[in-house]
Design a protein around this motif. Structure first.
Motif, PDB file in Angstrom:
ATOM      1  N   ASP A  33       0.805  -1.219   0.000  1.00 51.03           N
ATOM      2  CA  ASP A  33       0.000   0.000   0.000  1.00 51.03           C
ATOM      3  C   ASP A  33       0.837   1.267   0.000  1.00 51.03           C
ATOM      4  OD1 ASP A  33      -2.726  -1.204   2.016  1.00 51.03           O
ATOM      5  OD2 ASP A  33      -1.877  -1.852   0.149  1.00 51.03           O
ATOM      6  N   GLN A  35       3.668   1.853  -1.258  1.00 51.36           N
ATOM      7  CA  GLN A  35       4.453   2.095  -2.474  1.00 51.36           C
ATOM      8  C   GLN A  35       5.924   2.333  -2.228  1.00 51.36           C
ATOM      9  OE1 GLN A  35       2.926   5.071  -5.024  1.00 51.36           O
ATOM     10  NE2 GLN A  35       1.526   3.656  -5.930  1.00 51.36           N
ATOM     11  N   GLY A 202      -0.176   1.012  -6.722  1.00 53.77           N
ATOM     12  CA  GLY A 202      -1.111   2.136  -6.652  1.00 53.77           C
ATOM     13  C   GLY A 202      -1.776   2.429  -7.994  1.00 53.77           C
ATOM     14  N   GLN A 203      -1.082   2.123  -9.082  1.00 50.41           N
ATOM     15  CA  GLN A 203      -1.675   2.346 -10.397  1.00 50.41           C
ATOM     16  C   GLN A 203      -2.877   1.429 -10.608  1.00 50.41           C
ATOM     17  OE1 GLN A 203      -0.726   4.555 -13.034  1.00 50.41           O
ATOM     18  NE2 GLN A 203       0.254   5.543 -11.299  1.00 50.41           N
ATOM     19  N   GLU A 205      -4.654   0.130  -8.195  1.00 50.06           N
ATOM     20  CA  GLU A 205      -5.702   0.497  -7.247  1.00 50.06           C
ATOM     21  C   GLU A 205      -6.450   1.736  -7.690  1.00 50.06           C
ATOM     22  OE1 GLU A 205      -3.747   0.721  -3.504  1.00 50.06           O
ATOM     23  OE2 GLU A 205      -3.815  -1.458  -3.241  1.00 50.06           O
ATOM     24  N   ALA A 206      -5.694   2.713  -8.232  1.00 50.25           N
ATOM     25  CA  ALA A 206      -6.359   3.920  -8.724  1.00 50.25           C
ATOM     26  C   ALA A 206      -7.314   3.554  -9.852  1.00 50.25           C
ATOM     27  CB  ALA A 206      -5.319   4.926  -9.205  1.00 50.25           C
TER      28      ALA A 206
ATOM     29  N   ARG B  63     -10.627   1.445   2.766  1.00 49.59           N
ATOM     30  CA  ARG B  63     -10.394   0.628   1.574  1.00 49.59           C
ATOM     31  C   ARG B  63     -11.421  -0.501   1.465  1.00 49.59           C
ATOM     32  NH1 ARG B  63      -5.257   0.598  -0.671  1.00 49.59           N
ATOM     33  NH2 ARG B  63      -5.340  -1.650  -0.790  1.00 49.59           N
ATOM     34  N   LEU B  68     -11.665  -2.434  -2.227  1.00 49.98           N
ATOM     35  CA  LEU B  68     -10.245  -2.601  -2.581  1.00 49.98           C
ATOM     36  C   LEU B  68      -9.616  -3.645  -1.677  1.00 49.98           C
ATOM     37  CD1 LEU B  68      -8.485   0.834  -3.265  1.00 49.98           C
ATOM     38  CD2 LEU B  68      -8.903  -1.042  -4.840  1.00 49.98           C
ATOM     39  N   PHE B 101      -5.881   8.885  -3.060  1.00 53.54           N
ATOM     40  CA  PHE B 101      -4.861   8.157  -2.309  1.00 53.54           C
ATOM     41  C   PHE B 101      -3.767   9.089  -1.802  1.00 53.54           C
ATOM     42  CE2 PHE B 101      -6.761   5.343  -5.389  1.00 53.54           C
ATOM     43  CZ  PHE B 101      -6.911   4.149  -4.717  1.00 53.54           C
ATOM     44  N   GLN B 103      -0.644   8.652  -2.303  1.00 56.31           N
ATOM     45  CA  GLN B 103       0.402   8.802  -3.325  1.00 56.31           C
ATOM     46  C   GLN B 103      -0.140   9.316  -4.663  1.00 56.31           C
ATOM     47  OE1 GLN B 103       3.520   8.549  -2.831  1.00 56.31           O
ATOM     48  NE2 GLN B 103       3.645   7.537  -0.847  1.00 56.31           N
ATOM     49  N   ASN B 105      -1.285   8.620  -7.298  1.00 55.02           N
ATOM     50  CA  ASN B 105      -1.527   7.555  -8.275  1.00 55.02           C
ATOM     51  C   ASN B 105      -2.133   8.059  -9.574  1.00 55.02           C
ATOM     52  OD1 ASN B 105      -0.551   5.793  -6.380  1.00 55.02           O
ATOM     53  ND2 ASN B 105      -2.551   5.107  -5.705  1.00 55.02           N
ATOM     54  N   PHE B 107      -2.084   8.611 -13.582  1.00 51.84           N
ATOM     55  CA  PHE B 107      -1.502   7.763 -14.618  1.00 51.84           C
ATOM     56  C   PHE B 107      -0.426   8.577 -15.336  1.00 51.84           C
ATOM     57  CE2 PHE B 107      -6.099   6.322 -14.463  1.00 51.84           C
ATOM     58  CZ  PHE B 107      -5.837   5.385 -13.489  1.00 51.84           C
ATOM     59  N   ARG B 167     -10.128  13.955 -10.923  1.00 53.96           N
ATOM     60  CA  ARG B 167     -10.321  12.688 -11.635  1.00 53.96           C
ATOM     61  C   ARG B 167     -11.427  11.868 -10.974  1.00 53.96           C
ATOM     62  NH1 ARG B 167      -5.392   8.449 -11.975  1.00 53.96           N
ATOM     63  NH2 ARG B 167      -5.792   8.339  -9.739  1.00 53.96           N
TER      64      ARG B 167
END
Lengths: 307, 258
Positions: A33, A35, A202-203, A205-206, B63, B68, B101, B103, B105, B107, B167
């Motif tokens: 989680d 990362q 994370g990619q 999960e996003a 989560r 998730l 999140f 981080q 995240n 793309f 987003r």
């Protein structure tokens, strides 16, 4: 304060699913989680990177010239034509053979890449019936000696295929292409798997939380990011494949090594010719692989920093 | 568990019922029980903040809400959809829930605007032109006009996080989940993200936040939940919670962080 349980750990989260099969973990399971875990940008458990340097080429050329000069001096004494003259005479023929090697490498790479791409996607499938056979296939073709695979295909395939009234001939060089494309396929599959696993979880999960389906996550978010990471190991594989095309001489394809043997015989089996002749061909392979190896190293350095 | 039978299924869900109902949720990672029976209700338009020491299960809890992380026991209902259902249509569930999140995240191979546009086009199959207009408006809303065509790698953490919020909003979610979204940011960019979230909260978006920003939580939340070691120790309106904590663990925690 007493220690509290970690919020996220690396234990299996979905105990209802079948345990993973084969080496390596499935993408985003278990999850990392935070990362902090990242594999190197070009992680793949495939072949070592070719480390060619310019001086390798110069050294090679110097050795060839040296042997040619020695051979020349010996030959002159007994009144035989000079080694340089012999090499010059046969170079056009040998070059035609070399082009054939390049063609074999090109087609084997093309076929192997397409097959390997899908095999690699099979390797990271969440469905065990897809993942497990993909794993077996990859392991088999990646670990089998290339020459054995080549023989296998040579003698397993007929010289022609008849479909209805249509007869498709299968010349030896086509069979060599198919034989060499099998290990390429397995190695490309590993490259794909390695690249996918190197994408931060994370990619996934996003993408998941935006309600993308698994296929959409893979094809429009994960795989496009993998292309750059796959390029260096893929090019390295190509350079190694190119050098392996001479294996086709053993199964009788008229590529450069076969022709070199014929040249040697046509010159009366002169032993002083051996080192200069094969050294000459070695130099061509160097000249062809060197730019590829250098570009690979450059890309590796670039992508290792920027993710 | 008892509430599954009595609550209405999705089609009968109304605003009078909690939009998110978490009931006695248990979750273990291997031998470690991270959630030990957590229950909370969130009504539409409410903003709740979950605070607590690290390792107390906050992130795991939110989560679980959008599936998730699967949970072992208990029930989570989002608009009447049972998240723990084995036959759950995860994609349908996630269309109702946005998540941001720590981080970001984003793309990295797509521009900020493309990041915002991807899901509505590919998942909801909305017309590109309409999505683009909405995405431009969202970029303006998070005050990133002119940065639409920048790649994530060219943006600061705070900017990336605001793109991530835009987003999620592009999917028109009913609930937004924020998982420590300012924890990875520089102190000077934290504020710009918090302002964006506050604006959302003021507009009536249902928000569930895991945060360490106590002053922000106090400012924005309708209720604060304090978790420790997998249970909710105490909860209440921010004024009560911060000025008059009842449980000694809460007092200890607040003493450490404020």
């Amino acid at each position: 304060m007493t220690p509290v349980p970690p919020l996220h750990c690396h234990c299996e989260e979905r105990s209802d699913e079948a345990s993973s099969f084969g080496p390596g973990r499935r993408p985003h399971e278990p999850r990392h989680d935070r990362q902090t875990f990242r594999m190197p940008a070009t992680y793949s458990a495939t072949l070592p990177t070719l480390q060619l340097r310019a001086w390798h080429g110069f050294a090679l050329a110097a050795v060839i010239v040296f042997f040619a000069c020695v051979a020349n001096a010996q030959g002159m004494a007994v009144g035989r034509p000079s080694v340089f003259a012999v090499l010059a005479k046969w170079t056009p023929l040998l070059l035609r053979g070399f082009v054939f090697n390049i063609a074999i490498s090109f087609f084997a790479m093309a076929i192997g890449t397409v097959l390997g791409w899908f095999l690699g996607i099979g390797l990271i499938s969440v469905a065990p019936p897809v993942r497990q056979p993909s794993w077996v296939l990859t392991q088999f073709f990646r670990n089998a000696p290339w020459l054995v695979l080549l023989f296998f295909v040579m003698y397993m395939l007929p010289f022609q295929i008849s479909i209805g009234g249509l007869v498709i001939p299968l010349p030896d060089w086509i069979k060599a292409v198919l034989g060499l494309s099998l290990p390429v396929m397995a190695n490309v599959a590993e490259i794909v798997r390695g690249a996918v696993l190197s994408i931060p979880t994370g990619q996934w999960e996003a993408a998941e939380s935006l309600a993308f389906s698994r296929q959409q996550q893979l094809w429009s978010i994960i795989l496009p990011q993998c292309i750059k990471r796959m390029l260096p190991p893929w090019m390295n594989l190509y350079a190694i494949l190119t050098m392996s095309t001479v294996l086709a001489s053993i199964v009788g394809v008229n590529e450069v090594m076969t022709l070199a043997g014929q040249v040697e015989a046509a010159e009366g089996g002169r032993t002083d010719l051996l080192a200069p002749l094969y050294g000459w061909i070695l130099l061509w392979f160097f000249l062809y692989s060197y730019p590829i190896a250098r570009l690979t190293q450059r890309l590796e350095r670039r992508y290792a920093v920027k993710i | 568990m008892a509430n599954i039978a009595t609550l209405a299924p999705e089609h009968a869900w109304t605003n009078a019922q909690p939009i998110v109902r978490i009931d006695e949720v248990h979750k273990s990672f291997g031998p470690i029980e991270v959630l030990k029976g957590v229950s909370l209700d969130v009504m539409k338009g409410e903003v709740i903040c979950i605070i607590g020491p690290s390792g107390s299960g906050k992130s795991t809890l939110i989560r679980c809400i959008n599936a998730l992380t699967p949970f072992n026991r208990g029930s989570i209902l989002v608009r009447g959809i049972e998240v723990g259902d084995a036959k759950l249509d995860k994609l349908a569930l996630r269309r109702h829930i946005g998540m941001v999140f720590q981080q970001y995240n984003l793309f990295p191979h797509r521009t900020a605007l493309q990041n915002v546009m991807m899901a509505p086009i590919q998942v909801l199959h909305q017309p590109r032109k309409e999505v683009e207009e909405r995405a431009m408006a969202l970029m303006a809303k998070v005050r990133l006009q002119g940065r639409e065509h920048a790649y994530p790698g060219e943006m600061s953490g705070g900017q990336q996080q605001r793109v991530a919020i835009a987003r999620s909003l592009a999917m028109n979610p009913d609930v937004m989940l924020f998982d420590e979204v300012t924890a990875a940011l520089d102190p000077e960019t934290v504020k710009e993200v918090l302002v964006t979230i506050k604006q959302l909260a003021d507009e009536g978006m249902t928000c569930i936040l895991v945060t360490h920003e106590m002053r922000f939580a106090r400012d924005v939340a309708d209720r604060i939940y304090f978790t420790d070691r997998g249970v909710i120790v105490e909860y209440g309106p921010p004024e009560d919670f911060f000025t008059n904590p009842k449980d000694p663990r809460t007092r200890e925690f607040l003493g450490q962080v404020t």
